[in-house]
Design an enzyme around this catalytic site. Structure first.
Site, PDB file in Angstrom:
ATOM      1  N   LYS A  98       3.332   5.900  -3.575  1.00 13.74           N
ATOM      2  CA  LYS A  98       4.705   6.327  -3.828  1.00 13.74           C
ATOM      3  C   LYS A  98       4.558   6.463  -5.341  1.00 13.74           C
ATOM      4  O   LYS A  98       4.348   6.999  -5.991  1.00 13.74           O
ATOM      5  CB  LYS A  98       5.993   5.807  -3.091  1.00 13.74           C
TER       6      LYS A  98
ATOM      7  N   HIS B 131       0.864  -1.160   0.087  1.00 14.48           N
ATOM      8  CA  HIS B 131       0.405   0.085  -0.132  1.00 14.48           C
ATOM      9  C   HIS B 131       0.710   0.909  -0.049  1.00 14.48           C
ATOM     10  O   HIS B 131       0.396   2.259  -0.418  1.00 14.48           O
ATOM     11  CB  HIS B 131      -0.620  -0.088   1.401  1.00 14.48           C
ATOM     12  N   TYR B 132       1.827   0.597   0.455  1.00  9.79           N
ATOM     13  CA  TYR B 132       2.768   1.960   0.777  1.00  9.79           C
ATOM     14  C   TYR B 132       3.214   2.758  -0.535  1.00  9.79           C
ATOM     15  O   TYR B 132       3.874   3.524  -0.913  1.00  9.79           O
ATOM     16  CB  TYR B 132       4.399   1.823   1.733  1.00  9.79           C
ATOM     17  N   MET B 133       3.591   1.203  -1.362  1.00  9.45           N
ATOM     18  CA  MET B 133       4.392   2.089  -2.366  1.00  9.45           C
ATOM     19  C   MET B 133       3.453   2.162  -3.813  1.00  9.45           C
ATOM     20  O   MET B 133       3.675   2.408  -4.612  1.00  9.45           O
ATOM     21  CB  MET B 133       4.855   0.857  -2.824  1.00  9.45           C
TER      22      MET B 133
END
Lengths: 214, 214
Positions: free
Chosen positions: A130, A125-127
């Site tokens: 980004k 989810h973080y990637m």
């Protein structure tokens, strides 16, 4: 150039402020809290501006020539903050930067942003945040450089790097935050870094030379 | 047209399948699990295709003319799934749709996506995901319609609506899911709905007529 550093109080951000103090540029450090201002001045910031990524921070772009976006919600908050700060905060920064007609927008991204689907479930989810932020920046009219370092360390600067757009083949070697900061700053004055997104690892090329061939 | 319905097993998705069965179009229902297929056939789907938004679902776009994207991770999962499913799943769908050269992409969004900063803290991250998804769709080469309904209810269809791009002034009146589904379907065959994003509430205009003036 007068460079607005968004996320100046972060781990990479502090290196950026220190690096800008030694460069031909002026640093304007954007921080969230008044009590962070002194620390920024000590590190070498020319100006400090208070701004919160969750609110309107357009006032921070007054008299700014370039932006280094090194902000993030950090590992201790939930994915809701990843959306509101890392992604939406960045998108608002693009809009303010376009309005202010800044000359260059340098974004600190992450090596996994090149292919979120290849990431483990706990960081996917973080990637995604980004990756989408990077894509939104590319779709603006801004002159951009998107820097996607491998795992960050607090080791001393090595001063040499490797850049690539084929991170899968070279693996996930780490890189000191100090060297990432130098790459962000050098991107501002390296013509060939404009309009580029690249992965970044510790390597054996001198930083300026590596950016000229990116 | 052969219409791929992504999120066919969702609350709005089921109304879309039922509505398409009564229309001039064919419905291909994309669902995650084999055991959902029979239900889709009962509702009137012409074809059922298995696909998971967290994985590669490009195979679902074979012989498809248009897409209705009505998927969402739902309220019971975390914001990490909002990023991976609602946002990244949608962006992958845009890419597959562009590759498949589909004629129209209709996206179910939400009234709050027009201004995430005006939303309460507990739903702001969700509205950011919808807003960014909408902006990414607008930046593609696809013919799109973005529908942003107010709060959804399970009440019976009213059959009349109000559309607007000034949701702040008209407030947050709700709308039955059945009517939202009709708007999604009618957008496919209404020339004036192409390239538009609009807020949608229960109102007093006949649906087709309202779309012609959107």
């Amino acid at each position: 150039m007068n460079v607005l550093v968004i996320g100046a109080n972060g781990q990479v951000g502090k290196h950026v402020i220190k690096g800008l103090a030694k460069s031909e540029h002026k640093a304007t450090a954007m921080v969230r809290k008044e009590e962070q201002a002194n620390k920024m001045k000590e590190l070498g910031a020319d100006e400090v501006v208070l701004g919160n990524l969750e609110k309107d921070f357009s006032h921070a772009f007054t008299n700014i020539d370039a932006v280094i976006f090194a902000a993030g919600s950090g590992g201790s908050t939930g994915a809701d903050k990843t959306l509101v700060i890392d992604l939406w905060g960045a998108i608002k920064a693009f809009q303010y930067a376009e309005k202010a007609k800044i000359k260059h927008f340098v974004q600190l991204s992450s090596i996994g942003a090149g292919d979120p689907d290849a990431q483990p479930d706990n960081i996917k989810h973080y990637m995604v945040a980004k990756a989408v932020s990077d894509q939104m920046l590319m779709a603006t009219s801004l002159n951009y450089t998107i820097v996607r370092p491998g795992p960050l360390t607090n080791e001393a600067s090595i001063g040499s790097i490797e850049t690539t757009d084929m991170f899968k083949e070279i693996g996930y070697r780490s890189i000191p935050r100090a060297d990432v900061a130098t790459v962000l700053i050098e991107s501002l004055s390296t013509e060939s870094a404009r309009g580029k997104a690249f992965e970044l690892l510790a390597g054996d090329q001198e930083i300026k030379r590596a950016l000229e061939n990116v």
